[in-house]
Write a protein that holds these residues in place. Structure first.
Motif, short mmCIF file in Angstrom:
data_model
loop_
_atom_site.label_atom_id
_atom_site.label_comp_id
_atom_site.label_asym_id
_atom_site.label_seq_id
_atom_site.Cartn_x
_atom_site.Cartn_y
_atom_site.Cartn_z
N LYS A 111 0.82 -1.20 0.00
CA LYS A 111 0.00 0.00 0.00
C LYS A 111 0.86 1.26 0.00
O LYS A 111 0.43 2.31 -0.51
CB LYS A 111 -0.93 0.01 1.21
CG LYS A 111 -2.07 -1.00 1.14
CD LYS A 111 -2.92 -0.93 2.40
CE LYS A 111 -4.09 -1.91 2.33
NZ LYS A 111 -4.91 -1.88 3.58
N LEU A 112 2.05 1.17 0.59
CA LEU A 112 2.95 2.32 0.64
C LEU A 112 3.75 2.48 -0.65
O LEU A 112 4.54 3.42 -0.77
CB LEU A 112 3.91 2.17 1.83
CG LEU A 112 3.26 2.29 3.22
CD1 LEU A 112 4.27 1.93 4.31
CD2 LEU A 112 2.71 3.70 3.44
N GLY A 113 3.56 1.55 -1.58
CA GLY A 113 4.19 1.70 -2.88
C GLY A 113 5.44 0.89 -3.11
O GLY A 113 6.09 1.02 -4.16
N TYR A 114 5.79 0.01 -2.16
CA TYR A 114 6.99 -0.81 -2.35
C TYR A 114 6.69 -1.94 -3.33
O TYR A 114 5.59 -2.48 -3.38
CB TYR A 114 7.46 -1.37 -1.01
CG TYR A 114 8.02 -0.31 -0.09
CD1 TYR A 114 9.36 0.08 -0.20
CD2 TYR A 114 7.22 0.31 0.85
CE1 TYR A 114 9.86 1.06 0.63
CE2 TYR A 114 7.71 1.30 1.69
CZ TYR A 114 9.04 1.68 1.57
OH TYR A 114 9.55 2.66 2.39
N ARG A 115 7.70 -2.31 -4.10
CA ARG A 115 7.55 -3.34 -5.14
C ARG A 115 8.44 -4.54 -4.81
O ARG A 115 9.60 -4.39 -4.44
CB ARG A 115 7.94 -2.77 -6.50
CG ARG A 115 7.04 -1.70 -7.00
CD ARG A 115 7.64 -1.00 -8.23
NE ARG A 115 8.22 -1.96 -9.17
CZ ARG A 115 8.97 -1.58 -10.20
NH1 ARG A 115 9.26 -0.31 -10.41
NH2 ARG A 115 9.46 -2.49 -11.04
N THR A 116 7.87 -5.72 -5.00
CA THR A 116 8.63 -6.93 -4.71
C THR A 116 9.74 -7.17 -5.72
O THR A 116 10.78 -7.76 -5.39
CB THR A 116 7.70 -8.16 -4.67
OG1 THR A 116 7.00 -8.24 -5.91
CG2 THR A 116 6.71 -8.05 -3.53
N ASP A 117 9.57 -6.68 -6.95
CA ASP A 117 10.58 -6.95 -7.97
C ASP A 117 11.83 -6.08 -7.82
O ASP A 117 12.80 -6.25 -8.54
CB ASP A 117 10.01 -6.79 -9.38
CG ASP A 117 9.48 -5.38 -9.66
OD1 ASP A 117 9.60 -4.50 -8.79
OD2 ASP A 117 8.92 -5.18 -10.76
N SER A 118 11.81 -5.16 -6.85
CA SER A 118 12.99 -4.32 -6.62
C SER A 118 14.08 -5.06 -5.85
O SER A 118 15.23 -4.63 -5.83
CB SER A 118 12.60 -3.05 -5.86
OG SER A 118 12.12 -3.37 -4.56
N THR A 119 13.71 -6.17 -5.20
CA THR A 119 14.68 -6.96 -4.43
C THR A 119 14.47 -8.44 -4.76
O THR A 119 13.98 -9.21 -3.93
CB THR A 119 14.51 -6.71 -2.91
OG1 THR A 119 13.12 -6.94 -2.56
CG2 THR A 119 14.88 -5.29 -2.54
N PRO A 120 14.85 -8.88 -5.95
CA PRO A 120 14.54 -10.24 -6.40
C PRO A 120 15.21 -11.35 -5.57
O PRO A 120 14.61 -12.41 -5.38
CB PRO A 120 15.04 -10.26 -7.85
CG PRO A 120 16.03 -9.15 -7.93
CD PRO A 120 15.55 -8.09 -6.99
N ILE A 121 16.42 -11.12 -5.10
CA ILE A 121 17.09 -12.16 -4.30
C ILE A 121 16.34 -12.36 -2.98
O ILE A 121 16.10 -13.49 -2.54
CB ILE A 121 18.56 -11.82 -4.06
CG1 ILE A 121 19.30 -11.72 -5.39
CG2 ILE A 121 19.23 -12.88 -3.17
CD1 ILE A 121 20.73 -11.23 -5.27
N ALA A 122 15.94 -11.26 -2.37
CA ALA A 122 15.18 -11.34 -1.12
C ALA A 122 13.86 -12.05 -1.33
O ALA A 122 13.41 -12.81 -0.46
CB ALA A 122 14.95 -9.94 -0.55
N GLN A 123 13.22 -11.83 -2.47
CA GLN A 123 11.95 -12.50 -2.75
C GLN A 123 12.15 -14.02 -2.83
O GLN A 123 11.37 -14.79 -2.27
CB GLN A 123 11.35 -11.98 -4.05
CG GLN A 123 10.99 -10.51 -4.04
CD GLN A 123 10.10 -10.13 -2.88
OE1 GLN A 123 9.11 -10.79 -2.60
NE2 GLN A 123 10.44 -9.04 -2.20
N ARG A 124 13.20 -14.44 -3.53
CA ARG A 124 13.46 -15.88 -3.67
C ARG A 124 13.79 -16.50 -2.32
O ARG A 124 13.22 -17.55 -1.94
CB ARG A 124 14.61 -16.12 -4.64
CG ARG A 124 14.92 -17.61 -4.84
CD ARG A 124 16.09 -17.85 -5.75
NE ARG A 124 17.36 -17.45 -5.15
CZ ARG A 124 18.06 -18.22 -4.30
NH1 ARG A 124 17.59 -19.40 -3.90
NH2 ARG A 124 19.22 -17.80 -3.84
#
Length: 390
Positions: free
Chosen positions: A341-354
């Motif tokens: 909701k605050l505008g953060y995107r998951t694709d900005s930190t791909p290693i962290a997502q994995r």
């Protein structure tokens, strides 16, 4: 889980240990009539200061308060940016928001699973005031590189060392060096006061300021009345918690030695089990094998989900059915609804997502038996073999 002759006891992913001496000391404090902040807290803070080489230390009700007050002591507020990692307990970034500042997430190093310091410079803006690294599972970042960056860009450093009590950097205790260093004493930490935390500060003035933030901004009280000159909270640690901490501090070397021994066994046994099962080509990512710096707060693996026919939840369920508890530490913060909701995107930190989708915390605590490691490794390997893609 009830046990029978044929059912082994359940192994939780962690369990605190309080010996009879500690229990008796708590009873003594309760009988004394002074159960809130008092002489035991002062003794605990003095013992911690000695542990950290004489640096000022103040204790708080929890590790979240220590981080928030560290930000306040550093003068971080609205309009400021603080660089941190997306792989942590969400309190790390929540406290940045709570003082009106903006978290800036930098992706992680896949090997250490901590913030990738080589990517920090690119995230620094004119609004950047501080960097808040997190020492995941007790492993510190490269302190030389961290403080070189801080000096170059004139940033404060607030070390989220919640999981790193007892860890070291080049032979020096985390907390004995650096800027503001925050520790948690929550129930699953290497040193526990059930709930609580401490902040290591740079000088007496910072310590006095932290005390004011800890107790409603109070500057004086007594016969001459009282005064409040800043907005504080109610974050003091009680003597009941403090006396537990005093006794845990005495046991810390033994706790640490046992954790290290168990971690060494994990590496040996998991590798042997994987080889025996013919799973050498399965990309199960073990932690960084560093026995010099880490306190082995947790032992975490990253599951090779792309090579399996099941997700992490199924692996955890099957381990639980075999009497083995596990944990998830942690999903990437940028994926939480609040941060979306605050505008953060998951694709900005791909290693962290994995890593956040795949990381799994295995049991590790001083009270474990040697044979528990073999049982856990065998169970995990069996599940991986059963569900690997052909």
């Amino acid at each position: 889980m009830s046990t029978t002759e044929n059912t082994p006891p359940f192994i939780p992913f962690t369990r605190p240990h309080f010996n009879q001496e500690t229990i008796d000391a708590v009873a003594e404090v309760l009988r004394s009539g002074w159960v809130t902040s008092g002489p035991k807290l002062a003794e605990f803070e003095a013992s911690l200061s000695e542990y950290f080489g004489g640096r000022p230390v103040r204790c708080f009700a929890n590790g979240t308060a220590t981080m928030k007050i560290a930000l306040q002591v550093a003068g971080i507020g609205p309009g400021d940016e603080v660089i941190t990692t997306p792989i942590s307990w969400v309190a790390t970034s929540n406290v940045i928001l709570s003082v009106g500042a903006t978290p800036v997430f930098v992706d992680i190093d896949p090997h250490t699973r901590n913030i990738d310091l080589s990517k920090v410079a690119a995230a620094i803006s004119p609004k950047t005031r501080a960097i808040m690294p997190v020492y995941l599972a007790g492993l510190p970042v490269d302190m030389d590189q961290l403080y070189s960056l801080a000096k170059q860009y004139q940033l404060r450093v607030i070390e989220d060392a919640a999981q790193a009590f007892g860890s070291q950097w080049k032979g020096q205790k985390i907390g004995s060096i650096g800027d503001l260093v925050s520790f948690s004493f929550q129930a699953n930490k290497n040193l526990s006061t059930v709930e609580g935390g401490c902040l290591v500060l740079n000088n007496v003035d910072e310590a006095k300021l932290a005390e004011k933030f800890r107790l409603q901004g109070l500057t004086r009280q007594g016969m001459d009345g009282m005064d409040v000159d800043i907005l504080g909270g109610k974050d003091n640690l009680t003597d009941v918690n403090a006396v537990i901490g005093l006794h845990q501090l005495k046991q810390l070397p033994a706790f640490q030695s046992r954790r290290t021994a168990l971690a060494r066994q994990y590496f040996d046994v998991i590798r042997a089990e994987m080889k025996s099962a013919g799973l050498d080509d399965l990309h199960l990512e073990l932690p960084l094998e560093n026995f010099t710096d880490s306190n082995w707060h947790m032992f975490q693996v990253v599951l090779p989900l792309e090579q399996l026919n099941v997700d992490r939840a199924q692996v955890m369920t099957e381990l639980k059915d075999l009497g083995i508890g596990t944990g998830v530490h942690y999903p990437a913060i940028t994926g939480f609804t609040l941060y979306q909701k605050l505008g953060y995107r998951t694709d900005s930190t791909p290693i962290a997502q994995r890593i956040g989708r795949s990381i799994l915390t295995l049991p590790l605590f001083p009270g474990m038996a040697d044979e528990d490691i073999g049982r856990i490794a065998s169970a995990l390997t069996g599940i991986l073999k059963k569900h690997r893609k052909s």
